[in-house]
Every structure is written in C-alpha cells, then in structure tokens.
Scaffold this active site. Structure first.
Site, PDB file in Angstrom:
ATOM      1  N   HIS A 106       0.855  -1.213   0.000  1.00 26.88           N
ATOM      2  CA  HIS A 106       0.000   0.000   0.000  1.00 26.88           C
ATOM      3  C   HIS A 106       0.886   1.258   0.000  1.00 26.88           C
ATOM      4  CE1 HIS A 106      -2.938   2.878   1.481  1.00 26.88           C
ATOM      5  NE2 HIS A 106      -3.839   1.960   1.786  1.00 26.88           N
ATOM      6  N   GLU A 131      -1.095   1.378  -5.211  1.00 28.08           N
ATOM      7  CA  GLU A 131      -0.863   0.147  -4.463  1.00 28.08           C
ATOM      8  C   GLU A 131      -0.817  -1.058  -5.400  1.00 28.08           C
ATOM      9  OE1 GLU A 131      -3.951   0.121  -1.418  1.00 28.08           O
ATOM     10  OE2 GLU A 131      -4.040   2.299  -1.570  1.00 28.08           O
TER      11      GLU A 131
END
Ligand code: BG6
Length: 282
Positions: A155, A256
C-alpha cells in the site's frame, strides 16, 4: 550500514544506509516507512501525525495489507486490510550485498492469535532490497494442509510536490471499481489526474505505471500483481483521520500493488505466491 534505532517513545526500527540510498524499516508491520536516494527528497510520504505505536499501522511508507485487503468479506468487524500491517515481524536476515545494495528479510508466521483471526498456517516473507531502486517482494507460503485465499497490497504512499499537477500513466483503458460510487465499474481513456477524493481498484492491470510529478517521475513496476489501487482521501477524509495531517492530501498519492477482489489468489497446501513492487525515482 544497518543500525538499530528507536524513537523517543521506544518504537524501534532499522536505519539502512548505503552508497545509493537511505531507508527506515520497522519490524512492527514489516513496514518500510522511509526511502530516499541521496541528495533528493523522500520517495515515500509519511504523515506528520502518524502513530508509531504497537498494534497501529504507520500512516505512510508501505503498509502491508494481508491476508485480506479492505474489509474482511466473512467478518466485517475485523480490522480493515488484515493483520500483517499491525503485527510484529521477525528479522530473518540483513545482507550488505555490495556498497550500493542492502537487503533485509522479514518474516511473519501464524500464531494462536493470527489463527483466531484467520484459521490457516502460513509463512509470510518480505524481502526488501534498498539500492538505486526500492524493491519489495512479499511471499505467502501455505504451510497448512488445505488451500486458502488471500487478497493483498503493498500500500505505497508516494510523496508528491503538488497533487494538482500530478498525472498517473499506465492505467488508461483499464476497468476499475469506484469505491466511492457504490463499486460501479468505470474506465477512462486519459491519464489519471487527482482533483477530488479518489478510491479506485483497477483490476487485471498491466505490469507498470508511472506517477508524473512536476519535478520527477516515480515508476512502479509490478510482478505477480493483477490489481492496482489508487487512493487519495482529499480534504474531508484527511481531517477525519487522526493520524493523517490535514494538509497531507496535497502531498501524497497511494498507488498500491496488489491482488484484490476478483484478482484474489488461492494458494494450495504446500504452495506459495509472490508479489513484487519495484520503485524507481527518475
Ligand atoms: C485504501 C483503500 O487502500 O486504503 C481505502 O482503498 C482506504 O478505501 C485506504 O480508505 C486507507 O485505509 P486505512 O485502513 O489505512 O485507513
């Protein structure tokens, strides 16, 4: 050189420095929370109000979302994005490969606590290579006697100079789920610009995309990843998050690398799956 350091509140991390770059990695969350080529500004964004506490994910850097991304589909009361980003990982190896390259290997294994959240035996390994590029490879080994399904994401929060000037290329003509519009499916022909809250899951994505900022490009090359999430909370959501500094939305964008929703991965007993993200700052 790799040094064990700690913050004033006792939070410990590894400080890695070689001829190319400087990075900070915490065992809490298996989390790279700083990466910077020498004589440049950081590649990764870190919130000025991030918590550095046990059981809390750091807000910025590269949290590891695993073994589920977003809400757990069987039990929505469980913590969003799984438990890897809040667990204490083990340091398995530090290798100073040469003057330009350092690798750090972290591990997370199932425990009684993880099995109450997710009933499988696993070994999760994060290989971090710090050099003129930053490379993360997350490997999931199924050491159980039954298959399991994971969704996952590296992320990454990227630091930008001015979000209003940023474009993201490489996701044109790819379908995405708009998490802000009741998961409707859309697709755009032009590079992405960010001028409002954005929360999109692109699926069946290609291997790379590029974040173009005013003064530099960040290239994100992926392997084993079939979804890309693009997120900026914009003004109201940033204010709602205690660990997200109010003006931070102007200086960050999450892109991400992952396998999410229909790209979730089933791993058979005894098998493994890896996902790699390579970040180059140009
Ligand atoms: C993104 C999600 O990956 O992470 C968003 O797509 C979410 O929906 C964001 O808001 C941040 O999540 P969290 O749990 O770190 O606040």
């Amino acid at each position: 050189m790799v040094t064990h350091k700690h913050l004033d509140n006792g939070f410990t991390y590894l400080d890695i420095r070689n001829r190319q770059a400087h990075a900070k990695v915490s065992l809490q969350g298996g989390h790279v929370f700083d990466y910077q080529l020498h004589d440049t500004e950081p590649t990764l964004w870190l919130s000025q109000t991030s918590f550095f506490h046990k059981d809390r994910a750091i807000r910025g850097g590269i949290p590891i979302c695993w073994p589920w991304f977003g809400k757990n589909k069987n039990d929505t009361s469980l913590a969003q994005h799984g438990f890897a980003r809040t667990s204490l990982w083990k340091l398995h190896a530090i290798k100073e490969i040469n003057a330009d390259t350092t690798s750090i290997t972290l591990e997370l294994n199932d425990s009684r606590q993880t099995r109450t959240l997710w009933p499988f035996k696993f070994k999760l390994t994060l290989l971090i290579i710090i050099s003129d590029k930053l490379s993360l490879t997350l490997t999931t080994q199924n050491i159980d006697d039954k298959p399991f399904e994971i969704s996952e994401a590296l992320h990454s929060y990227f630091k930008v100079k001015d979000i209003s000037q940023v474009t993201v290329k490489g996701l044109e003509n790819i379908s995405y789920i708009d998490q802000l519009k009741e998961n409707t499916i859309s697709r755009a022909t032009l590079p992405i610009i960010i001028n409002e809250e954005v929360d999109r899951i692109y699926y069946d994505t290609q291997d790379s995309c590029t974040l173009n900022d005013t003064h530099r490009k960040i290239s994100i090359d992926n392997k084993g990843s079939f979804s890309t999430v693009v997120w900026n909370p914009w003004i109201t959501k940033a204010k709602e998050m205690r660990d997200f500094d109010d003006q931070g939305y102007k200086r960050m964008l999450c892109i991400e690398t992952g396998n999410v929703l229909q790209n979730s991965i089933t791993i058979k007993a005894g098998e493994s799956h890896s996902i790699t993200q390579i970040i180059s700052t140009l």
